[in-house]
Design a protein around this motif. Structure first.
Motif, PDB file in Angstrom:
ATOM      1  N   SER A 179      52.877  29.203  18.773  1.00 39.04           N
ATOM      2  CA  SER A 179      51.413  29.100  18.896  1.00 39.04           C
ATOM      3  C   SER A 179      50.904  27.731  18.425  1.00 39.04           C
ATOM      4  O   SER A 179      49.710  27.559  18.199  1.00 39.04           O
ATOM      5  CB  SER A 179      50.758  30.212  18.066  1.00 39.04           C
ATOM      6  OG  SER A 179      51.104  30.036  16.710  1.00 39.04           O
ATOM      7  N   TYR A 180      51.795  26.774  18.269  1.00 38.34           N
ATOM      8  CA  TYR A 180      51.407  25.448  17.771  1.00 38.34           C
ATOM      9  C   TYR A 180      50.782  24.645  18.921  1.00 38.34           C
ATOM     10  O   TYR A 180      51.475  24.210  19.833  1.00 38.34           O
ATOM     11  CB  TYR A 180      52.648  24.717  17.234  1.00 38.34           C
ATOM     12  CG  TYR A 180      52.338  23.398  16.543  1.00 38.34           C
ATOM     13  CD1 TYR A 180      52.359  23.301  15.157  1.00 38.34           C
ATOM     14  CD2 TYR A 180      52.007  22.243  17.275  1.00 38.34           C
ATOM     15  CE1 TYR A 180      52.081  22.115  14.515  1.00 38.34           C
ATOM     16  CE2 TYR A 180      51.725  21.053  16.638  1.00 38.34           C
ATOM     17  CZ  TYR A 180      51.755  20.988  15.263  1.00 38.34           C
ATOM     18  OH  TYR A 180      51.472  19.805  14.635  1.00 38.34           O
ATOM     19  N   ASN A 181      49.453  24.455  18.860  1.00 39.73           N
ATOM     20  CA  ASN A 181      48.787  23.763  19.969  1.00 39.73           C
ATOM     21  C   ASN A 181      48.513  22.288  19.702  1.00 39.73           C
ATOM     22  O   ASN A 181      48.200  21.537  20.602  1.00 39.73           O
ATOM     23  CB  ASN A 181      47.477  24.465  20.329  1.00 39.73           C
ATOM     24  CG  ASN A 181      47.757  25.861  20.863  1.00 39.73           C
ATOM     25  OD1 ASN A 181      48.736  26.062  21.589  1.00 39.73           O
ATOM     26  ND2 ASN A 181      46.942  26.820  20.473  1.00 39.73           N
ATOM     27  N   GLY A 182      48.580  21.891  18.428  1.00 36.81           N
ATOM     28  CA  GLY A 182      48.364  20.476  18.141  1.00 36.81           C
ATOM     29  C   GLY A 182      46.883  20.110  18.096  1.00 36.81           C
ATOM     30  O   GLY A 182      46.010  20.897  18.460  1.00 36.81           O
ATOM     31  N   HIS A 221      61.723  34.748  12.139  1.00 38.44           N
ATOM     32  CA  HIS A 221      60.826  35.287  13.180  1.00 38.44           C
ATOM     33  C   HIS A 221      59.433  34.691  13.059  1.00 38.44           C
ATOM     34  O   HIS A 221      58.824  34.294  14.049  1.00 38.44           O
ATOM     35  CB  HIS A 221      60.750  36.815  13.082  1.00 38.44           C
ATOM     36  CG  HIS A 221      62.086  37.478  13.246  1.00 38.44           C
ATOM     37  ND1 HIS A 221      62.812  37.392  14.409  1.00 38.44           N
ATOM     38  CD2 HIS A 221      62.840  38.209  12.379  1.00 38.44           C
ATOM     39  CE1 HIS A 221      63.953  38.053  14.263  1.00 38.44           C
ATOM     40  NE2 HIS A 221      64.000  38.552  13.039  1.00 38.44           N
ATOM     41  N   GLY A 222      58.944  34.624  11.813  1.00 36.26           N
ATOM     42  CA  GLY A 222      57.608  34.066  11.580  1.00 36.26           C
ATOM     43  C   GLY A 222      57.537  32.599  11.961  1.00 36.26           C
ATOM     44  O   GLY A 222      56.546  32.136  12.535  1.00 36.26           O
ATOM     45  N   ILE A 223      58.613  31.874  11.649  1.00 37.38           N
ATOM     46  CA  ILE A 223      58.654  30.435  11.965  1.00 37.38           C
ATOM     47  C   ILE A 223      58.555  30.236  13.486  1.00 37.38           C
ATOM     48  O   ILE A 223      57.800  29.400  13.971  1.00 37.38           O
ATOM     49  CB  ILE A 223      59.967  29.803  11.428  1.00 37.38           C
ATOM     50  CG1 ILE A 223      60.006  29.873   9.900  1.00 37.38           C
ATOM     51  CG2 ILE A 223      60.161  28.372  11.941  1.00 37.38           C
ATOM     52  CD1 ILE A 223      59.362  28.744   9.151  1.00 37.38           C
ATOM     53  N   LEU A 224      59.321  31.036  14.240  1.00 35.90           N
ATOM     54  CA  LEU A 224      59.277  30.911  15.706  1.00 35.90           C
ATOM     55  C   LEU A 224      57.898  31.242  16.254  1.00 35.90           C
ATOM     56  O   LEU A 224      57.397  30.555  17.146  1.00 35.90           O
ATOM     57  CB  LEU A 224      60.303  31.845  16.359  1.00 35.90           C
ATOM     58  CG  LEU A 224      61.722  31.322  16.516  1.00 35.90           C
ATOM     59  CD1 LEU A 224      62.555  32.313  17.303  1.00 35.90           C
ATOM     60  CD2 LEU A 224      61.766  29.953  17.187  1.00 35.90           C
ATOM     61  N   PHE A 260      64.194  27.584  18.547  1.00 36.03           N
ATOM     62  CA  PHE A 260      63.286  26.638  17.881  1.00 36.03           C
ATOM     63  C   PHE A 260      63.311  25.295  18.617  1.00 36.03           C
ATOM     64  O   PHE A 260      62.265  24.730  18.956  1.00 36.03           O
ATOM     65  CB  PHE A 260      63.724  26.440  16.419  1.00 36.03           C
ATOM     66  CG  PHE A 260      62.823  25.505  15.635  1.00 36.03           C
ATOM     67  CD1 PHE A 260      61.811  26.009  14.840  1.00 36.03           C
ATOM     68  CD2 PHE A 260      62.989  24.115  15.697  1.00 36.03           C
ATOM     69  CE1 PHE A 260      60.969  25.149  14.116  1.00 36.03           C
ATOM     70  CE2 PHE A 260      62.155  23.257  14.989  1.00 36.03           C
ATOM     71  CZ  PHE A 260      61.138  23.770  14.198  1.00 36.03           C
ATOM     72  N   ASP A 261      64.513  24.796  18.887  1.00 35.92           N
ATOM     73  CA  ASP A 261      64.629  23.472  19.504  1.00 35.92           C
ATOM     74  C   ASP A 261      64.090  23.451  20.938  1.00 35.92           C
ATOM     75  O   ASP A 261      63.534  22.448  21.377  1.00 35.92           O
ATOM     76  CB  ASP A 261      66.082  22.996  19.461  1.00 35.92           C
ATOM     77  CG  ASP A 261      66.490  22.573  18.043  1.00 35.92           C
ATOM     78  OD1 ASP A 261      65.594  22.432  17.190  1.00 35.92           O
ATOM     79  OD2 ASP A 261      67.689  22.379  17.800  1.00 35.92           O
ATOM     80  N   GLU A 262      64.246  24.566  21.656  1.00 33.12           N
ATOM     81  CA  GLU A 262      63.690  24.615  23.020  1.00 33.12           C
ATOM     82  C   GLU A 262      62.172  24.485  22.958  1.00 33.12           C
ATOM     83  O   GLU A 262      61.564  23.773  23.753  1.00 33.12           O
ATOM     84  CB  GLU A 262      64.059  25.934  23.709  1.00 33.12           C
ATOM     85  CG  GLU A 262      65.449  25.917  24.342  1.00 33.12           C
ATOM     86  CD  GLU A 262      65.889  27.305  24.822  1.00 33.12           C
ATOM     87  OE1 GLU A 262      65.051  28.074  25.331  1.00 33.12           O
ATOM     88  OE2 GLU A 262      67.076  27.623  24.676  1.00 33.12           O
ATOM     89  N   LEU A 263      61.556  25.184  21.989  1.00 32.61           N
ATOM     90  CA  LEU A 263      60.093  25.097  21.855  1.00 32.61           C
ATOM     91  C   LEU A 263      59.666  23.702  21.422  1.00 32.61           C
ATOM     92  O   LEU A 263      58.693  23.146  21.911  1.00 32.61           O
ATOM     93  CB  LEU A 263      59.594  26.133  20.835  1.00 32.61           C
ATOM     94  CG  LEU A 263      59.655  27.603  21.260  1.00 32.61           C
ATOM     95  CD1 LEU A 263      59.389  28.522  20.071  1.00 32.61           C
ATOM     96  CD2 LEU A 263      58.639  27.888  22.368  1.00 32.61           C
ATOM     97  N   PHE A 310      62.285  25.000   5.903  1.00 33.91           N
ATOM     98  CA  PHE A 310      63.075  26.141   6.359  1.00 33.91           C
ATOM     99  C   PHE A 310      64.445  25.676   6.893  1.00 33.91           C
ATOM    100  O   PHE A 310      65.458  26.343   6.694  1.00 33.91           O
ATOM    101  CB  PHE A 310      62.327  26.922   7.448  1.00 33.91           C
ATOM    102  CG  PHE A 310      63.080  28.125   7.931  1.00 33.91           C
ATOM    103  CD1 PHE A 310      63.205  29.248   7.124  1.00 33.91           C
ATOM    104  CD2 PHE A 310      63.697  28.141   9.171  1.00 33.91           C
ATOM    105  CE1 PHE A 310      63.927  30.365   7.544  1.00 33.91           C
ATOM    106  CE2 PHE A 310      64.415  29.247   9.597  1.00 33.91           C
ATOM    107  CZ  PHE A 310      64.531  30.365   8.783  1.00 33.91           C
ATOM    108  N   SER A 311      64.475  24.514   7.530  1.00 34.32           N
ATOM    109  CA  SER A 311      65.756  24.012   8.053  1.00 34.32           C
ATOM    110  C   SER A 311      66.768  23.815   6.926  1.00 34.32           C
ATOM    111  O   SER A 311      67.974  23.986   7.118  1.00 34.32           O
ATOM    112  CB  SER A 311      65.557  22.695   8.829  1.00 34.32           C
ATOM    113  OG  SER A 311      65.379  21.609   7.933  1.00 34.32           O
TER     114      SER A 311
END
Length: 309
Positions: free
Chosen positions: A40-43, A32-35, A127-130, A81-82
């Motif tokens: 919120s990863y904006n780069g 959950h935390g990873i997602l 995860f992959d969709e994001l 994590f993967s």
């Protein structure tokens, strides 16, 4: 299908399931935390652009570097994590395919594990969709690698190199270069599981996967099941799990999921997806287009190919 809702039931684990269940639970809790972090990863696009446009301005170079480093630490965490997810999947596959039970019996006997298997697939496709829709990830990482190699030439050792050494950076590069990195990790793990367990008939694994695909499809296309879906999240959960098991099946089964002899009704599965609003299923259809192995084989019917055009 007597197995109406096992991947949705929250039945507690039996004694026999407890060890695997606890191992997988710990991984799923972290998921959950990873997602949330990925969401919120904006780069550091802005900082990187400014640094590249003004190569002589040391303050801007430093600003970009300081923006990228914490992001790379995040990307490293996702990658690590993967590997844990891969181990969790292996444990579940072992539990859900071990003799003497047939796959259907396993899914009914070990409902808590079947649900965890579904939750892993749900996380993986989310995860992959994001990741697919976030170009910043690869831009940030390649800027990080370029900066490190440029500084090596100038004999400057950078702080963050201790974080991500060269070998780790190479592995991360390969991981993020995939369109669907988590799914690829799980597909490889499933293939490896089958090839390492020579005594286990391959059908035990593929039947477990095709049964789950069938359960999801039936639930999505049958009105009396569908009306039990309290919200769109349950619907999405079901679709992601279905697509996840199809892709694993396609990687493991010798002729794949799309052949006439496949135990998965691919036409039915794709139709169910296409009935949903396109913004919620485009990522899933893309996963079927780009992460499967056998879609472009000669044995795939023109009809199925046309459905995925």
């Amino acid at each position: 299908l007597t197995l109406s809702l096992p991947i949705f039931s929250s039945s507690p684990p039996t004694e026999a399931e407890t060890a695997v269940y606890n191992q997988v639970s710990a991984v799923l809790e972290e998921a959950h935390g990873i997602l949330a972090e990925l969401q919120s990863y904006n780069g550091a696009g802005q900082e990187i652009r400014e640094a590249i446009q003004n190569p002589g301005d040391l303050a801007l170079q430093e600003r970009a570097w300081n923006a990228v480093c914490p992001l790379v630490a995040k990307l490293k965490r996702f990658y690590e994590f993967s590997l844990r997810l891969e181990n969790a999947l292996r444990s579940l596959l072992e539990a859900l395919t071990s003799p003497p039970y047939a796959p259907m019996q396993h899914l009914e006997r070990e409902q808590a594990l079947a649900k965890q298997f579904a939750e892993i697939l749900h996380f993986t496709l989310s995860f992959d969709e994001l990741k697919m829709t976030n170009p910043a990830i690869q831009n940030d990482f390649s800027y990080y690698r370029r900066t490190i190699s440029r500084n090596r030439l100038n004999n400057q050792q950078l702080e963050a190199e201790n974080e991500v050494n060269n070998e780790m950076a190479n592995r991360m590069s390969l991981f993020y270069a995939e369109a669907t990195p988590m799914l690829k990790t799980l597909s490889n793990a499933t293939t490896k599981f089958v090839s390492e367990n020579k005594t286990l008939p391959i059908e035990d694994t593929t039947d477990c996967l095709s049964t789950m695909a069938c359960v999801c499809r039936v639930m999505l296309e049958t009105p009396e099941y569908r009306c039990r879906f309290t919200n769109t999240d349950t619907m999405l959960f079901c679709m992601r799990v279905m697509v996840g098991v199809i892709i694993l099946y396609d990687h493991v089964h010798p002729v794949g999921a799309f052949a006439k002899t496949s135990k998965i009704d691919m036409k039915g599965c794709i139709k169910v997806l296409k009935e949903q609003p396109s913004n919620s299923v485009e990522g899933l259809l893309n996963a079927l287009r780009y992460t499967t192995r056998h879609l472009n084989d000669d044995s795939t019917s023109k009809q199925i190919r046309a459905l995925l055009q």
